[in-house]
Design a protein around this motif. Structure first.
Motif, PDB file in Angstrom:
ATOM      1  N   LEU A 144       0.823  -1.209   0.000  1.00 53.73           N
ATOM      2  CA  LEU A 144       0.000   0.000   0.000  1.00 53.73           C
ATOM      3  C   LEU A 144       0.857   1.260   0.000  1.00 53.73           C
ATOM      4  O   LEU A 144       0.553   2.231  -0.708  1.00 53.73           O
ATOM      5  CB  LEU A 144      -0.915  -0.006   1.229  1.00 53.73           C
ATOM      6  CG  LEU A 144      -1.990  -1.097   1.266  1.00 53.73           C
ATOM      7  CD1 LEU A 144      -2.740  -1.061   2.601  1.00 53.73           C
ATOM      8  CD2 LEU A 144      -2.955  -0.933   0.109  1.00 53.73           C
ATOM      9  N   ALA A 145       1.952   1.249   0.783  1.00 51.82           N
ATOM     10  CA  ALA A 145       2.788   2.444   0.900  1.00 51.82           C
ATOM     11  C   ALA A 145       3.844   2.530  -0.195  1.00 51.82           C
ATOM     12  O   ALA A 145       4.417   3.603  -0.401  1.00 51.82           O
ATOM     13  CB  ALA A 145       3.468   2.472   2.272  1.00 51.82           C
ATOM     14  N   GLY A 146       4.126   1.424  -0.887  1.00 52.54           N
ATOM     15  CA  GLY A 146       5.144   1.418  -1.928  1.00 52.54           C
ATOM     16  C   GLY A 146       4.541   1.481  -3.318  1.00 52.54           C
ATOM     17  O   GLY A 146       4.337   2.556  -3.886  1.00 52.54           O
ATOM     18  N   ALA A 149       1.176   3.485  -3.481  1.00 47.62           N
ATOM     19  CA  ALA A 149       1.369   4.943  -3.450  1.00 47.62           C
ATOM     20  C   ALA A 149       1.946   5.447  -4.762  1.00 47.62           C
ATOM     21  O   ALA A 149       1.557   6.510  -5.264  1.00 47.62           O
ATOM     22  CB  ALA A 149       2.287   5.316  -2.282  1.00 47.62           C
ATOM     23  N   LEU A 150       2.875   4.670  -5.341  1.00 48.89           N
ATOM     24  CA  LEU A 150       3.481   5.072  -6.608  1.00 48.89           C
ATOM     25  C   LEU A 150       2.451   5.082  -7.729  1.00 48.89           C
ATOM     26  O   LEU A 150       2.469   5.949  -8.608  1.00 48.89           O
ATOM     27  CB  LEU A 150       4.621   4.106  -6.946  1.00 48.89           C
ATOM     28  CG  LEU A 150       5.548   4.480  -8.100  1.00 48.89           C
ATOM     29  CD1 LEU A 150       6.292   5.760  -7.784  1.00 48.89           C
ATOM     30  CD2 LEU A 150       6.516   3.348  -8.390  1.00 48.89           C
ATOM     31  N   THR A 151       1.524   4.131  -7.693  1.00 50.33           N
ATOM     32  CA  THR A 151       0.507   4.029  -8.738  1.00 50.33           C
ATOM     33  C   THR A 151      -0.500   5.173  -8.681  1.00 50.33           C
ATOM     34  O   THR A 151      -0.921   5.705  -9.720  1.00 50.33           O
ATOM     35  CB  THR A 151      -0.225   2.677  -8.627  1.00 50.33           C
ATOM     36  OG1 THR A 151       0.724   1.608  -8.698  1.00 50.33           O
ATOM     37  CG2 THR A 151      -1.245   2.519  -9.738  1.00 50.33           C
ATOM     38  N   VAL A 152      -0.892   5.577  -7.470  1.00 47.42           N
ATOM     39  CA  VAL A 152      -1.932   6.609  -7.333  1.00 47.42           C
ATOM     40  C   VAL A 152      -1.362   7.991  -7.081  1.00 47.42           C
ATOM     41  O   VAL A 152      -2.112   8.948  -6.869  1.00 47.42           O
ATOM     42  CB  VAL A 152      -2.903   6.239  -6.186  1.00 47.42           C
ATOM     43  CG1 VAL A 152      -3.547   4.886  -6.442  1.00 47.42           C
ATOM     44  CG2 VAL A 152      -2.184   6.238  -4.835  1.00 47.42           C
ATOM     45  N   LEU A 153      -0.026   8.118  -7.088  1.00 47.21           N
ATOM     46  CA  LEU A 153       0.596   9.404  -6.774  1.00 47.21           C
ATOM     47  C   LEU A 153       0.141  10.502  -7.722  1.00 47.21           C
ATOM     48  O   LEU A 153      -0.117  11.641  -7.305  1.00 47.21           O
ATOM     49  CB  LEU A 153       2.125   9.259  -6.820  1.00 47.21           C
ATOM     50  CG  LEU A 153       2.948  10.492  -6.437  1.00 47.21           C
ATOM     51  CD1 LEU A 153       2.675  10.895  -4.990  1.00 47.21           C
ATOM     52  CD2 LEU A 153       4.438  10.227  -6.644  1.00 47.21           C
TER      53      LEU A 153
END
Length: 405
Positions: A144-146, A149-153
């Motif tokens: 979720l944090a990696g 987060a990169l996908t939805v940034l």
């Protein structure tokens, strides 16, 4: 997911957030800004608090309740994420690095208390399922944090990503505060807390090292991931250099691969619940991992041909490698807890903290230097070295102590 399992799962879930930020989000952002593989690898020094957590594990054993440690450390992590949300995406790397370092300090403190509670509230028959939940939840948090987060940034923005993580930590604080299962973990050790406070550090060390199988397990947890960590940390960055987009890499390496890693961890728990021998399972898994690494090395060498088929096959090997890594991690943590149960109860938190610190040492140190190896030795030589290192745990298992069979 009844009894203590749900609470432990939530707390291990948020414990994976800093690792996901450090290993999934940060390297891709830095690479897109032009940093070398060597410099990106050296950011792994931010994991240093995980190597030092054995030094403050006696405090967790003797000062305050473990539930108090969990509430304070998780609350601090919530505040750190809120502070990260106000940082700009560009030009604030130094401040972000300090906040990530603080998050690793707090997360490692939370880990000491949470592992001690896990050992306390789970019996021998529950360890396989408990460790499966631990590894699955931790990896889900890192997903979720990696990669997540990169996908939805691009859609949520930097601030939105960290506000969501902060909300996850707030949920964990409430679980830690209200959980009756954690209070049960404290009560089992309350009678020993004053005694633990009186133990000098050298006394604790003597009792830890005197537990049967401790030295063998220490060596094992340092070496069992060396070759794997080298390839897993370098392959995504090499693919990025070959034109794979950060979003595509975030999906394959961050979400899909770690999703299969979670599936592997769950499968490991299911296998161990059926009574499968941990050492026998590990031997088979290490041989499969070695075969996967050989295939991956051959594909890496073929990357210069600039064919999309090679890139697709490399992405698939990442998925397979993460699945095997998940099963291996669950089996390894179960082996570690079996070893810790042989230690005196007064020092079990310190014992397990030492083993888990060394487990992090093996991963972090080699991940930090893997970029330097690739830059200095070249891709082919470095990945050949990774294959050689993957033989070490197979050889070490031949000298397994009798109490760990």
């Amino acid at each position: 997911m009844s009894g203590p399992y749900l609470t432990l799962g939530v707390l291990y879930l948020v414990q994976g957030f800093p690792y996901g930020l450090q290993s999934g989000l940060l390297p891709v952002l830095l690479r897109t800004q032009g940093l070398s593989l060597s410099h990106i690898g050296l950011t792994r020094v931010l994991y240093l608090p995980w190597l030092l957590k054995f030094l403050w594990s006696p405090l967790v054993d003797g000062l305050w309740h473990r539930q108090t440690w969990l509430v304070l450390s998780t609350g601090g992590l919530c505040l750190c994420c809120a502070l990260c949300s106000v940082l700009p995406l560009q030009g604030a790397f130094t401040t972000l690095a300090w906040l990530l370092l603080l998050m690793h300090v707090l997360s490692s403190m939370q880990d000491v208390a949470l592992d001690a509670v896990t050992v306390a509230v789970l019996n021998q028959d529950q360890l396989g399922l408990g460790n499966s939940i631990q590894v699955v939840a931790y990896k889900l948090g890192s997903v979720l944090a990696g990669g997540g987060a990169l996908t939805v940034l691009s859609s949520l923005g930097w601030r939105g990503v960290f506000l969501l993580l902060s909300g996850g930590y707030l949920m964990a604080v409430l679980c830690a505060q209200w959980s009756e299962a954690l209070k049960g973990g404290d009560s089992r050790y309350q009678g020993n807390q004053k005694t633990s406070c009186k133990l000098r550090l050298m006394d604790i060390m003597d009792r830890v090292f005197s537990a049967p199988g401790t030295v063998w397990t220490m060596v094992y947890v340092v070496i069992y991931k060396l070759g794997e960590q080298g390839s897993l940390s370098m392959v995504p960055l090499l693919l990025l250099d070959q034109g794979v987009s950060p979003a595509e890499l975030g999906f394959w390496s961050g979400i899909l691969s770690l999703g299969f890693s979670i599936a592997g961890s769950a499968s490991g728990g299911a296998i161990l619940r059926k009574g499968r021998s941990v050492p026998a399972l590990l031997r088979m898994l290490f041989l499969l991992r070695l075969s996967c690494l050989v295939l991956q090395t051959l594909l890496i060498i073929s990357l210069g041909e600039d064919t999309s088929v090679v890139k697709d096959c490399l992405l698939l090997t990442l998925v397979l490698q993460n699945f095997l890594a998940g099963v291996i991690t669950t089996a390894t943590f179960t082996l570690m807890m079996h070893c810790t149960r042989a230690a005196p109860k007064k020092v079990q938190a310190s014992h397990y903290s030492l083993l888990s610190s060394l487990e992090v040492l093996g991963k972090v140190v080699f991940s930090a230097v893997s970029g330097l190896l690739v830059d200095s030795l070249g891709v082919s030589t470095s990945f050949s070295l990774f294959i050689v290192l993957s033989f070490l745990p197979i050889l070490h298992l031949q000298r397994l102590p009798p109490n760990l069979h």
